[in-house]
Design a protein around this motif. Sequence first.
Motif, mmCIF file in Angstrom:
data_model
loop_
_atom_site.group_PDB
_atom_site.id
_atom_site.type_symbol
_atom_site.label_atom_id
_atom_site.label_comp_id
_atom_site.label_asym_id
_atom_site.label_seq_id
_atom_site.Cartn_x
_atom_site.Cartn_y
_atom_site.Cartn_z
ATOM 1 N N VAL A 1 -63.521 36.252 -2.123
ATOM 2 C CA VAL A 1 -62.205 36.499 -2.726
ATOM 3 C C VAL A 1 -61.385 35.220 -2.590
ATOM 4 C CG1 VAL A 1 -60.094 37.864 -2.608
ATOM 5 C CG2 VAL A 1 -62.308 38.932 -2.120
ATOM 6 N N THR A 2 -60.895 34.730 -3.724
ATOM 7 C CA THR A 2 -60.027 33.560 -3.708
ATOM 8 C C THR A 2 -58.579 34.021 -3.654
ATOM 9 O OG1 THR A 2 -61.627 32.293 -5.018
ATOM 10 C CG2 THR A 2 -59.360 31.479 -4.986
ATOM 11 N N VAL A 3 -57.855 33.500 -2.690
ATOM 12 C CA VAL A 3 -56.431 33.775 -2.565
ATOM 13 C C VAL A 3 -55.717 32.524 -3.082
ATOM 14 C CG1 VAL A 3 -54.537 34.323 -1.003
ATOM 15 C CG2 VAL A 3 -56.831 35.235 -0.555
ATOM 16 N N PRO A 4 -55.044 32.635 -4.245
ATOM 17 C CA PRO A 4 -54.433 31.446 -4.845
ATOM 18 C C PRO A 4 -53.522 30.690 -3.882
ATOM 19 C CG PRO A 4 -54.294 33.317 -6.338
ATOM 20 C CD PRO A 4 -54.794 33.850 -5.019
ATOM 21 N N LYS A 5 -53.708 29.378 -3.866
ATOM 22 C CA LYS A 5 -52.916 28.439 -3.056
ATOM 23 C C LYS A 5 -53.024 28.683 -1.554
ATOM 24 C CE LYS A 5 -49.846 27.599 -6.804
ATOM 25 N NZ LYS A 5 -48.613 27.109 -7.289
ATOM 26 N N SER A 6 -54.019 29.475 -1.137
ATOM 27 C CA SER A 6 -54.203 29.735 0.293
ATOM 28 C C SER A 6 -55.612 29.418 0.763
ATOM 29 C CB SER A 6 -53.885 31.190 0.622
ATOM 30 O OG SER A 6 -52.531 31.463 0.401
ATOM 31 N N GLY A 7 -56.624 29.977 0.098
ATOM 32 C CA GLY A 7 -57.990 29.736 0.528
ATOM 33 C C GLY A 7 -58.942 30.797 0.031
ATOM 34 N N ILE A 8 -59.989 31.020 0.799
ATOM 35 C CA ILE A 8 -61.078 31.919 0.412
ATOM 36 C C ILE A 8 -61.385 32.854 1.575
ATOM 37 C CG2 ILE A 8 -63.528 32.010 -0.216
ATOM 38 C CD1 ILE A 8 -63.128 29.348 -1.639
ATOM 39 N N ILE A 9 -61.684 34.114 1.232
ATOM 40 C CA ILE A 9 -62.071 35.124 2.226
ATOM 41 C C ILE A 9 -63.459 35.626 1.881
ATOM 42 C CG2 ILE A 9 -61.562 37.410 3.168
ATOM 43 C CD1 ILE A 9 -58.629 36.951 2.390
ATOM 44 N N PHE A 10 -64.330 35.715 2.899
ATOM 45 C CA PHE A 10 -65.622 36.379 2.729
ATOM 46 C C PHE A 10 -65.376 37.839 3.057
ATOM 47 C CE2 PHE A 10 -69.987 37.567 4.121
ATOM 48 C CZ PHE A 10 -70.609 37.334 2.919
ATOM 49 N N ASN A 11 -65.408 38.683 2.043
ATOM 50 C CA ASN A 11 -64.949 40.065 2.136
ATOM 51 C C ASN A 11 -66.078 41.049 2.466
ATOM 52 O OD1 ASN A 11 -62.974 42.033 2.008
ATOM 53 N ND2 ASN A 11 -63.288 42.397 -0.164
ATOM 54 N N ILE A 12 -66.934 40.705 3.394
ATOM 55 C CA ILE A 12 -67.999 41.602 3.848
ATOM 56 C C ILE A 12 -67.862 41.721 5.364
ATOM 57 C CG2 ILE A 12 -70.494 41.949 4.066
ATOM 58 C CD1 ILE A 12 -69.619 42.107 1.183
ATOM 59 N N SER A 13 -67.747 42.943 5.846
ATOM 60 C CA SER A 13 -67.571 43.123 7.289
ATOM 61 C C SER A 13 -68.873 43.471 8.004
ATOM 62 C CB SER A 13 -66.532 44.202 7.555
ATOM 63 O OG SER A 13 -66.935 45.414 6.947
ATOM 64 N N ASP A 14 -69.887 43.905 7.252
ATOM 65 C CA ASP A 14 -71.148 44.307 7.866
ATOM 66 C C ASP A 14 -72.131 43.140 7.883
ATOM 67 O OD1 ASP A 14 -73.233 45.696 8.975
ATOM 68 O OD2 ASP A 14 -73.643 46.924 7.212
ATOM 69 N N VAL A 15 -71.938 42.229 8.841
ATOM 70 C CA VAL A 15 -72.803 41.067 8.999
ATOM 71 C C VAL A 15 -73.317 41.070 10.425
ATOM 72 C CG1 VAL A 15 -72.942 38.551 8.976
ATOM 73 C CG2 VAL A 15 -71.513 39.735 7.300
ATOM 74 N N ASN A 16 -74.635 41.076 10.574
ATOM 75 C CA ASN A 16 -75.254 41.041 11.901
ATOM 76 C C ASN A 16 -76.048 39.755 12.046
ATOM 77 O OD1 ASN A 16 -74.422 43.700 12.721
ATOM 78 N ND2 ASN A 16 -75.905 44.474 11.250
ATOM 79 N N VAL A 17 -75.933 39.115 13.210
ATOM 80 C CA VAL A 17 -76.649 37.878 13.486
ATOM 81 C C VAL A 17 -77.905 38.213 14.276
ATOM 82 C CG1 VAL A 17 -76.523 35.616 14.586
ATOM 83 C CG2 VAL A 17 -74.483 36.619 13.538
ATOM 84 N N ILE A 18 -79.016 37.687 13.816
ATOM 85 C CA ILE A 18 -80.307 37.893 14.481
ATOM 86 C C ILE A 18 -80.824 36.523 14.918
ATOM 87 C CG2 ILE A 18 -82.663 38.774 14.195
ATOM 88 C CD1 ILE A 18 -80.432 40.902 13.906
ATOM 89 N N GLU A 19 -81.378 36.444 16.103
ATOM 90 C CA GLU A 19 -81.908 35.176 16.606
ATOM 91 C C GLU A 19 -83.148 34.763 15.831
ATOM 92 O OE1 GLU A 19 -80.311 33.429 18.909
ATOM 93 O OE2 GLU A 19 -78.841 35.028 19.039
#
Length: 152
Positions: free
Chosen positions: A92-110
């Motif tokens: 999601v681009t927020v004009p004149k502010s920046g960018i948001i990655f709009n996914i909350s379900d992210v898991n890190v695996i080694e």
Amino acid sequence: MIYFINQLIVFDSGDRTLAWQARENEAVSLSIPVSRLFETLITNPGTLLSRELLMREALEKHALSPSINNLNNYVSLLRKVLREFDLDDAIVTVPKSGIIFNISDVNVIENNRKDKELTGVAEAGKATCSTAISLASSVQREKRKRYFFAGE
């Protein structure tokens, strides 16, 4: 690092590939700057990241030309790839502010866990490092890869 997105998609930052979990042999390869941009976004889900921060972290730190035009091109390429994985609204681009990655379900695996999964060995102690590495490299050779460049 390996990231699971929405329990369906696998992003391997080491190989710079994105794939459906059930079809990892059909992975899409990302260019180096697009992969670095994606990793910066995915490690900060739901956070507004300024364009300056993204240029610094994904481009400038890796000796790539940090410009707004280049960043916009890489974001466009990343959006194009994410559409293939039903993640149309992930960036999601927020004009004149920046960018948001709009996914909350992210898991890190080694990384070592991924190698053990590739060997198909149920017990972690039975897989040797050399077997996991050779099997992982043979799986990588079999992957169908598509490359995305700024000109596309």
